[in-house]
Design an enzyme around this catalytic site. Structure first.
Site, short mmCIF file in Angstrom:
data_model
loop_
_atom_site.label_atom_id
_atom_site.label_comp_id
_atom_site.label_asym_id
_atom_site.label_seq_id
_atom_site.Cartn_x
_atom_site.Cartn_y
_atom_site.Cartn_z
N CYS A 2 16.40 60.39 -72.42
CA CYS A 2 17.52 61.28 -72.14
C CYS A 2 17.75 62.13 -73.37
O CYS A 2 17.33 61.77 -74.47
CB CYS A 2 18.78 60.48 -71.88
SG CYS A 2 18.57 59.28 -70.56
N ARG A 27 13.00 65.93 -72.47
CA ARG A 27 13.23 64.50 -72.67
C ARG A 27 13.65 63.79 -71.40
O ARG A 27 13.65 62.55 -71.33
CB ARG A 27 14.31 64.28 -73.75
CG ARG A 27 13.97 64.85 -75.11
CD ARG A 27 15.14 64.66 -76.04
NE ARG A 27 15.42 63.27 -76.28
CZ ARG A 27 14.93 62.57 -77.29
NH1 ARG A 27 14.16 63.16 -78.16
NH2 ARG A 27 15.22 61.32 -77.43
N TRP A 74 17.06 60.78 -67.83
CA TRP A 74 15.85 60.23 -67.23
C TRP A 74 16.27 58.83 -66.81
O TRP A 74 16.52 57.97 -67.65
CB TRP A 74 14.71 60.18 -68.25
CG TRP A 74 13.42 59.70 -67.66
CD1 TRP A 74 12.53 60.42 -66.92
CD2 TRP A 74 12.86 58.39 -67.80
NE1 TRP A 74 11.46 59.63 -66.58
CE2 TRP A 74 11.63 58.39 -67.09
CE3 TRP A 74 13.26 57.20 -68.41
CZ2 TRP A 74 10.81 57.27 -67.01
CZ3 TRP A 74 12.45 56.08 -68.33
CH2 TRP A 74 11.24 56.12 -67.64
N ASN A 100 21.65 57.47 -74.64
CA ASN A 100 20.20 57.41 -74.45
C ASN A 100 19.75 56.03 -74.89
O ASN A 100 20.10 55.58 -75.98
CB ASN A 100 19.53 58.49 -75.31
CG ASN A 100 18.02 58.35 -75.35
OD1 ASN A 100 17.42 57.94 -74.36
ND2 ASN A 100 17.42 58.69 -76.48
N GLY A 101 19.00 55.31 -74.03
CA GLY A 101 18.52 53.98 -74.39
C GLY A 101 18.83 52.99 -73.29
O GLY A 101 19.06 53.38 -72.14
N GLU A 465 -8.57 60.95 -69.59
CA GLU A 465 -7.56 61.96 -69.89
C GLU A 465 -7.47 63.01 -68.77
O GLU A 465 -6.38 63.40 -68.36
CB GLU A 465 -7.89 62.61 -71.24
CG GLU A 465 -7.00 63.76 -71.66
CD GLU A 465 -5.52 63.42 -71.75
OE1 GLU A 465 -5.16 62.23 -71.72
OE2 GLU A 465 -4.71 64.36 -71.82
N LYS A 469 -4.22 63.82 -66.47
CA LYS A 469 -3.63 65.17 -66.31
C LYS A 469 -3.49 65.50 -64.83
O LYS A 469 -2.47 66.03 -64.40
CB LYS A 469 -4.51 66.26 -66.96
CG LYS A 469 -4.54 66.32 -68.46
CD LYS A 469 -3.27 66.73 -69.12
CE LYS A 469 -2.39 65.57 -69.46
NZ LYS A 469 -2.47 64.97 -70.75
N GLU A 472 -0.70 63.33 -63.15
CA GLU A 472 0.61 63.67 -63.69
C GLU A 472 1.10 65.04 -63.19
O GLU A 472 2.28 65.21 -62.87
CB GLU A 472 0.43 63.72 -65.21
CG GLU A 472 1.64 63.84 -66.03
CD GLU A 472 1.29 63.84 -67.52
OE1 GLU A 472 0.15 64.19 -67.88
OE2 GLU A 472 2.16 63.49 -68.31
N HIS A 488 -20.75 49.26 -59.80
CA HIS A 488 -20.15 47.92 -59.88
C HIS A 488 -18.87 47.82 -59.07
O HIS A 488 -18.08 46.91 -59.29
CB HIS A 488 -19.90 47.54 -61.34
CG HIS A 488 -21.16 47.48 -62.15
ND1 HIS A 488 -22.14 46.55 -61.92
CD2 HIS A 488 -21.61 48.27 -63.16
CE1 HIS A 488 -23.15 46.75 -62.76
NE2 HIS A 488 -22.85 47.80 -63.53
N LYS A 584 9.07 63.55 -71.44
CA LYS A 584 8.11 63.84 -72.51
C LYS A 584 8.05 62.70 -73.53
O LYS A 584 6.98 62.31 -73.98
CB LYS A 584 8.53 65.14 -73.20
CG LYS A 584 7.64 65.56 -74.35
CD LYS A 584 6.36 66.13 -73.82
CE LYS A 584 5.40 66.55 -74.91
NZ LYS A 584 4.03 66.65 -74.38
O1 M6R Z 1 4.57 61.09 -77.87
P1 M6R Z 1 3.42 60.20 -77.60
O2 M6R Z 1 2.11 60.78 -77.94
O3 M6R Z 1 3.59 58.83 -78.21
O4 M6R Z 1 3.45 59.99 -76.01
C1 M6R Z 1 2.61 59.05 -75.40
C2 M6R Z 1 2.54 59.25 -73.91
O5 M6R Z 1 3.79 59.03 -73.31
C3 M6R Z 1 2.06 60.66 -73.54
O6 M6R Z 1 0.84 60.96 -74.12
C4 M6R Z 1 1.91 60.79 -72.00
O7 M6R Z 1 0.89 59.98 -71.55
C5 M6R Z 1 1.67 62.26 -71.65
N1 M6R Z 1 2.73 62.73 -70.81
C6 M6R Z 1 0.40 62.48 -70.92
O8 M6R Z 1 0.19 63.84 -70.64
#
Ligand code: M6R
Length: 589
Positions: A2, A27, A74, A100-101, A465, A469, A472, A488, A584
């Site tokens: 948040c 955030r 969030w 936040n938390g 990766e 992407k 996500e 396998h 994020k």
């Molecule tokens: O800020 P960070 O690099 O520690 O974040 C880690 C992950 O939360 C972040 O890389 C997440 O997987 C991304 N949204 C992927 O695109």
């Protein structure tokens, strides 16, 4: 997670809060709310959705007063509803809070407060903070004491800001960031420097359990026992204010396009620090690498090149699993943690676990003032500027490039990164030229149900990766698979509706990849080849430029996957900057 913000000063507060919340919305963006204080009354407005939408409906920026607090959420406890949006009042509207938390003992505290007659209106853990403050304020008639008592009762991790109807703003933190901004026009209390960077570059980063009280006269910081403490004033980088989208439709696209210049700049200002990293890595008995999500994928590539080029064996552990696999790490080990934000709770927990057994901590972060940077013995910054898109793009290529710089230094240039860096930058620019073609491919994949991404060796983490992407940003099921593992098990999933992307630059993995491509093609799948060389097995071909140094292909081949994921989000009508259910910076475990 948040974002929280408080402001007290000369400016009309509501537009300032709305502006700050827009900057920090990456955030969390489930719901938004602000509370302002005017003539001894707290006025509160909140709603579900992003800041612009809620502002459009409720006209948050029209609220009066020069003091206020705000929040974007969030959701962790309680659904995404208006009643769960922050700020929260206690029983009356004399105190409002944003948090936040996670308050781990909220059920126990709620029971106690309900016994005392408090009535709760939301399903959140956060509301308990407002009621505790109300309770202790009723007892002590003193804001500082009620803050101290309240903070003593909270278990879990938190950053919160509270507004009292007399115009006092207070805040405290424990394992969640909270920063004060000192502007000529007033004071800010924010979860992030982006909350105030447009107004000031002077910041005070609070320590765990600090309590800040901003009353009519002064700003005071106290420790948990109420003793006044002094905290250092830090000048933060103004460049962080540069968070507009420029000519691009989305932050994500802008950040994808920034990659050539980010890679070009990498490491230049950090040469001494890189040497220091190298010496620590060379002299430690065991090297561990950790990170979450995209940063973890970078760690996987780091493991490969450390071993192949610098002959340093490293263990890679995803941060959320680190605490369960502490065997083998001790005071002769080093843990290298990768994190864009430097605030990811899983990463911080892994680092703390390693620190407890005496390991040395190195980290690579984007934000030099982050919690991770602070608890590391030494850190390097990727300096790619603020990354606003929830999907990590430029921070990944920046992390990778810095890792390549380190390994190239360790092996005295044998890796060839430094001598090929300028070619790499050119190749990245060329890779971006295929954007239009890739947009066309995204159209074709609009109705895809499953996309599999295959890679071998150093390209396997890029397959992971790329799949991350795609899922996500487009919500299409995507899986990264080590190409050799197909037979396998995963081959059973392949049919005429499957799309299979093969990452296949012309290196030692190429012949085996072509064989894998034939295996999936024989089962009816559509094959998309990402390569510098066409092949008849590919139904769709995405060209990447040639580069002399095979080991650096991962930095290039990830670009078409990012672009594909971006355009898949657009063809599916998804906002790529704010994919559903995500945030994020994930500051909860
Ligand atoms: O800020 P960070 O690099 O520690 O974040 C880690 C992950 O939360 C972040 O890389 C997440 O997987 C991304 N949204 C992927 O695109």
């Amino acid at each position: 997670m948040c974002s929280i913000i408080g402001y007290k000063g000369q400016l009309i507060v509501a537009p300032v809060l709305v502006d700050s919340l827009k900057r920090m919305e990456y955030r969390g963006y489930d719901s938004v709310g602000i509370a302002t204080i005017n003539n001894g009354k707290i006025l509160l407005k909140k709603g579900v959705g992003k800041v612009v939408d809620v502002n459009k409906n409720l006209d948050l920026s029209s609220m009066d007063g020069h003091i206020g607090i705000g929040h974007t959420r969030w959701a962790t406890h309680g659904g995404v509803t208006e009643k769960n949006a922050h700020p929260h009042y206690g029983c009356t509207d004399s105190i409002a809070i944003v948090h936040n938390g996670i308050i781990e003992n909220h059920s126990e505290l709620m029971e106690e407060l309900i016994e005392l007659g408090h009535v709760f209106k939301s399903d959140t853990d956060s509301e308990v903070i407002a009621h505790l403050l109300e309770r202790y304020y009723a007892e002590h008639k003193n804001i500082k004491s009620s803050m101290i008592e309240t903070c003593r009762r909270l278990k879990g991790y938190y950053a919160f800001v509270a507004a009292f109807e007399d115009g006092t703003i207070c805040g405290s933190r424990y394992n969640e960031p909270l920063v004060i901004g000192l502007a000529d026009t007033g004071y800010f209390i924010s979860s992030d420097i982006l909350g105030f960077i447009g107004y000031t570059d002077k910041a005070i980063f609070l320590d765990n359990r600090d309590i800040v009280v901003l009353d009519s006269k002064t700003l005071q910081i106290y420790d948990q026992d109420g003793k006044t403490v002094k905290r250092t004033l830090t000048q933060v980088a103004w460049e962080l204010a540069a968070i507009d989208k420029g000519k691009y439709a989305h932050h994500t696209l802008k950040e994808i396009h920034e990659q050539p210049s980010v890679v070009e700049k990498i490491g230049i200002q950090n040469l001494d620090k890189i040497e220091e990293f190298c010496s620590i890595l060379k002299n430690s008995k065991a090297v561990f690498l950790t990170g979450s999500g995209t940063s973890y994928h970078c760690a996987l590539i780091a493991k490969h090149i450390l071993s192949n080029f610098a002959k340093i064996h490293a263990e890679t552990v995803v941060s959320s699993e680190f605490q369960y696999t502490l065997d083998g790490i001790d005071n002769s080990s080093v843990l290298l943690a990768l994190s864009q934000s430097g605030e990811t709770a899983d990463v911080l927990q892994a680092v703390k676990a390693a620190k407890n057994v005496g390991a040395k901590i190195l980290s690579i972060v984007n934000i030099p003032t982050s919690s991770l940077a602070k608890i590391s013995d030494s850190f390097l910054t990727i300096e790619c500027g603020p990354e606003i898109g929830v999907a990590a793009t430029k921070s990944f290529t920046a992390q990778l490039s810095l890792i390549y710089m380190i390994v190239d230094t360790l092996c005295n240039g044998y890796l060839g990164f430094k001598v090929n860096k300028q070619f790499l930058v050119g190749a990245l620019r060329e890779a971006l030229d295929y954007e239009i073609e890739i947009r066309g491919i995204a159209e074709k994949l609009r109705d895809a149900r499953d996309i599999y991404v295959l890679g071998r060796s150093i390209h396997y983490p890029i397959a992971l990766e790329g799949a991350l992407k795609i899922k996500e940003l487009s919500y299409i099921h995507a899986e990264g698979i080590a190409a050799g593992e197909l037979k396998h098990g995963p081959l059973a999933l392949i049919d005429r509706n499957s799309y299979v992307i093969i990452i296949n630059p012309n290196d030692s993995t190429s012949d085996n990849n072509i064989a894998s491509a034939h295996e999936v093609k024989a089962r009816g799948a559509t094959i998309i080849g990402i390569s510098n060389t066409p092949n008849e097995v590919y139904d769709i071909f995405i060209k990447i430029p040639f580069i002399q140094c095979n080991a650096i292909y991962p930095i290039i081949e990830v670009l078409p996957l990012q672009i594909l994921a971006y355009y898949l989000s657009l063809v599916k009508n998804i906002d790529p900057d704010y994919p559903r259910n995500l945030a994020k910076s994930v500051t909860v475990k």
